[in-house]
Design an enzyme around this catalytic site. Structure first.
Site, short mmCIF file in Angstrom:
data_model
loop_
_atom_site.label_atom_id
_atom_site.label_comp_id
_atom_site.label_asym_id
_atom_site.label_seq_id
_atom_site.Cartn_x
_atom_site.Cartn_y
_atom_site.Cartn_z
N CYS A 1 -2.29 7.70 5.09
CA CYS A 1 -2.64 7.22 3.56
C CYS A 1 -4.04 7.99 3.00
CB CYS A 1 -2.85 5.80 3.63
SG CYS A 1 -1.89 4.76 4.75
N GLU B 1 0.80 -1.20 0.19
CA GLU B 1 0.01 0.06 0.11
C GLU B 1 0.86 1.29 0.06
OE1 GLU B 1 -1.48 3.01 1.83
OE2 GLU B 1 -2.28 1.51 3.52
#
Lengths: 535, 535
Positions: free
Chosen positions: B302, B265
């Protein structure tokens, strides 16, 4: 049907700007009409951009239209009739009965996926309802579904001109997922590919779908294949073929600016393990079954057993002798292409000349130049563990009998194996404790374990796994046969706090597609779940 | 707890043979005791081979022991008490309240996976019973289950020292799947990692598991990470971090003799789309929410919104002015590391000096050197579409307001975006038709779509998707948060015609683990299904 000799791009015949190529009859060594025009890389984008244009509508299709489309393909393939069997026979050398069976498998597979589309569990609906009163923070309404990845490139296999080709498992599962397909025909059966391609194109038209849902292209083998995988419109790849070709596609896909998944089914030795108990019964029958599995379809099956482990000593000697007798009664059958027959000869030569390898038995050359004599080789487990040459797949009617002393030998040999599609065990109740010792090692190496059966004859169902660790396949998390294959072409998307008007149909409270849904972690059947979500 | 300063390999502290490194307090710019010894590549195999040795027993663990183990990790982490919050605060500059929330998320996640293990649907049981009377060929009994892939390498993220670190989502989902974990600590929070690592090691001991189930290693960043991913014992990788580091791991994994999946990720701009209707309400509140989402945790999430699309004209002007006011009231917060603060400065400098980019508003420098002033930039949609520099993620408290004219502008901008974790829409009912035009384009670019909310605050549930197309993640088919994350570490195996004595517990007729099972394609609850399989 009239064969046009051209690619079928978004419903239209497209004359390739490259050279031409012909189908080829491996039994007569003669070219088959018509000439096929090969497309260039420039022409390729016509197909991939049409597929991208078809995605928005095709990916959102209602289940009934979607399922009906898959069933119409099956019906159209059947409607071609004997012409398909005849042409496929000419192009592959495979007998009519085998091709009829393969056609039934192909149409059955399409209808199975139609049922999967109607049933809808592959949409993976998960709903975590809002919890406005939760402390310290409220929870939003979150819903998840699986959406199709996008246009998929599919490569036909030489050895299944129907079931792993134009409308084969990869195409069927990609279309069922809602992905448009650009299909690259295998040059070994262009006419068979076109007949089936026309059947799909007709189904696309009749269902009123965007013509970019399906394209069939003919092109120069490796180069157009690489260009197809590198095309930015393509979002996944299905492939069945050699390890070299599969790995080349994997490398291309991984090197793209946006890497994409490649599902390549490549090679497998399909070891068979014979335990003592199984040799106290009818050894001749066992030997005959083994030889039949090795020689059927000229051994040109991904699941043909390339290794058989038999115990040392008297019982194993008896089996080896019976295998020798059984194979000596077999005549070679015409292989798919001259190239494949040539590779078989080279592989058999290399194995036969390896240290400690003997010939257990050999059949006779078949009626044509491309029908080599089936051969069973023999060696010891020590030689097998030590020499990687003995681990090379020989695609065709050849196999290696390996004599072992103990289950520890089998575990050691298994640990040395690369990934395989299958492993088979021949045993009786007395062998259960021994087999139980071997099973954990086998699970690490294969996708399917078979007891008292043979790996050939892959059932198309819900529980089938036709996959396995690399290099059997490129992605051990998947299967290329059976309904789980649809998962390869999906990805999850979550929708947080969307009003009903903006939610996709699969996620609406009214559940118009009557889907089973995972509500707060527990799957509830369509009827039961409705109340809870609407509460 | 006493910090040893050493790796914890298979339950034992192991003194690294490499150099030493210290934790570092970004608020005071001071080193933190103790020194951590870094292992060498030679020492790495101790951890990976122990993980491989732990696999056979751990992968076959009964659900109750397995779930209890995950719950014990959660309990042990809580039992560390304030020491964990204090050390994590020292190593990251994050405030105690944020870390307490993160701890609760970490332990909640472990307990959620314990429930998943007990419930058992992830085992994917499918049974196609034998049909001995079927014509033309009988069907064998075929059963499928998902098995754990093998030892998993997990890399800790800098920005979540608990929830995406030692016992974070990757570790929790891999352990829940039945995969041993070799965890590479992030060098930015070694003490926090060790405290949590000791909690896991204690749980392994107390459950009587093989000590190789978990190892925590400290090593020189990139080199030991590459060696870990290249290690033949490792079968999958979980990573959260930068795009450069993630892509380097992907390349290494793809180049192995046996390629393995990497779940990385990596980066996301998390665009927010503001429609006209949303600007007819409380614009100041909307602006404040946006600025809070941008500046919370110093923007080191994120899911921090890096782009906000606001309409041209009066309503958009009003929003931009409100955003400018809101951000000017914000002080910078200490960032995780000096390096991250430096990257933020460089990124903000590059964006600010790009053609057509202005400053909408800026806060003030925070109390420390590593606490830069939050900044909101502005530009037009044409500039955004034309200039890729404006698509670069700036990790930290910065964002870009993009003024657009029509939904066609939004679609064009979306089509130019790379893959993202999220997209958010601010709207009211009058905007539904416009939003509906944008949604299909968004679905192709993101893993989660949010209405009238902000992308920060990722719910750990069953429906969450924390993933998205490359380069947001390396594998768009997956999520790294939520219960679906367990699927990343599984692969299917089929068992054909196995006697009950040789079947794994999950597939036996007696269904000892009371699993829901897909029988002939239809999921049946444990109690209902039993009769059919046994019939």
């Amino acid at each position: 049907m009239t064969l046009t000799g051209h690619s079928l791009i978004a419903g239209q015949p497209v004359v390739g700007s490259g050279r031409t190529a012909f189908g080829f009859n491996p039994a007569t060594n003669e070219s088959l009409e018509p000439a096929y025009t090969l497309i260039t890389e420039d022409q390729l984008t016509t197909a991939t951009s049409a597929a991208a244009a078809a995605y928005p509508s095709f990916s959102a299709l209602d289940p009934e239209t979607h399922a009906g489309f898959l069933e119409a393909i099956a019906g159209n393939i059947e409607a071609i009739g004997d012409e398909l069997i005849i042409r496929a026979g000419q192009e592959t050398g495979l007998p009519a009965a085998r091709l009829q069976g393969e056609r039934a498998r192909t149409t059955g597979q399409l209808r199975l996926f139609a049922n999967v589309v109607r049933q809808g569990d592959f949409r993976g609906v998960r709903i975590d309802p809002a919890l406005p009163e939760r402390t310290p923070l409220p929870r939003a309404d979150i819903r998840q579904r699986q959406i199709p990845l996008g246009p998929v490139a599919v490569f036909g296999a030489s050895n299944f001109p129907l079931a792993f080709s134009t409308a084969g498992g990869d195409t069927a599962s990609a279309l069922a997922a809602g992905c448009p397909v650009v299909f690259k025909a295998h040059n070994a059966h262009p006419g068979t590919s076109e007949l089936v391609g026309q059947a799909i194109v007709q189904a696309v038209k009749d269902a009123g779908l965007h013509p970019g849902v399906f394209s069939l292209i003919y092109g120069p083998g490796a180069s157009i294949g690489q260009a197809l995988v590198a095309d930015p419109a393509i979002k996944a790849v299905g492939f069945t073929g050699s390890q070299n070709a599969g790995i080349a596609l994997m490398r291309t896909a991984a090197a793209r600016p946006e890497p994409i998944p490649v599902y390549a089914e490549m090679s497998s030795l399909n070891p068979v393990f014979v335990f003592d108990g199984a040799l106290k019964g009818d050894v001749d029958a066992l030997a005959q079954q083994y030889v039949t599995a090795v020689t059927g379809s000229s051994g040109q099956l991904c699941t043909s057993p390339g290794l058989l482990f038999a115990p040392e000593g008297e019982l194993g000697d008896k089996l080896a002798a019976a295998v020798g007798r059984a194979v000596s009664a077999c005549a070679g059958q015409t292989m798919l292409t001259e190239g494949i027959a040539g590779s078989w000869n080279a592989g058999a030569e290399a194995l036969g000349s390896a240290d400690g390898v003997t010939v257990v038995g050999q059949g006779t050359q078949g009626p044509t130049k491309n029908a080599p004599a089936p051969t069973i080789f023999g060696t010891g487990v020590k030689e097998f563990v030590a020499n990687h040459v003995l681990h090379q797949e020989i695609f065709g009617a050849a196999s290696l009998v390996i004599r072992y002393g103990s289950v520890q030998d089998l575990i050691a040999a298994t640990n040395r194996l690369e990934g395989q599609l299958t492993a088979s065990l021949q045993l009786t109740e007395e062998d259960f404790p021994t087999a139980a010792q071997l099973l954990p090692a086998l699970e690490q190496k294969v996708g399917r374990i078979i007891v008292n059966g043979w790996p050939t004859g892959v059932e198309v169902g819900h529980a089938m796994v036709h996959g396995g660790p690399f290099p059997a396949t490129s992605d051990t998390r998947t299967t290329s046969v059976g309904t789980l294959a649809i998962n390869r072409f999906l990805r999850p998307v979550a929708y947080q706090n969307l009003p009903q008007e903006l939610l996709p149909a699969a996620l609406r409270d009214t559940n118009p597609w009557q889907l089973n849904r995972r509500i707060d972690g527990t799957v509830e059947a369509a009827a039961d779940a409705k109340d809870k979500v609407n509460a």
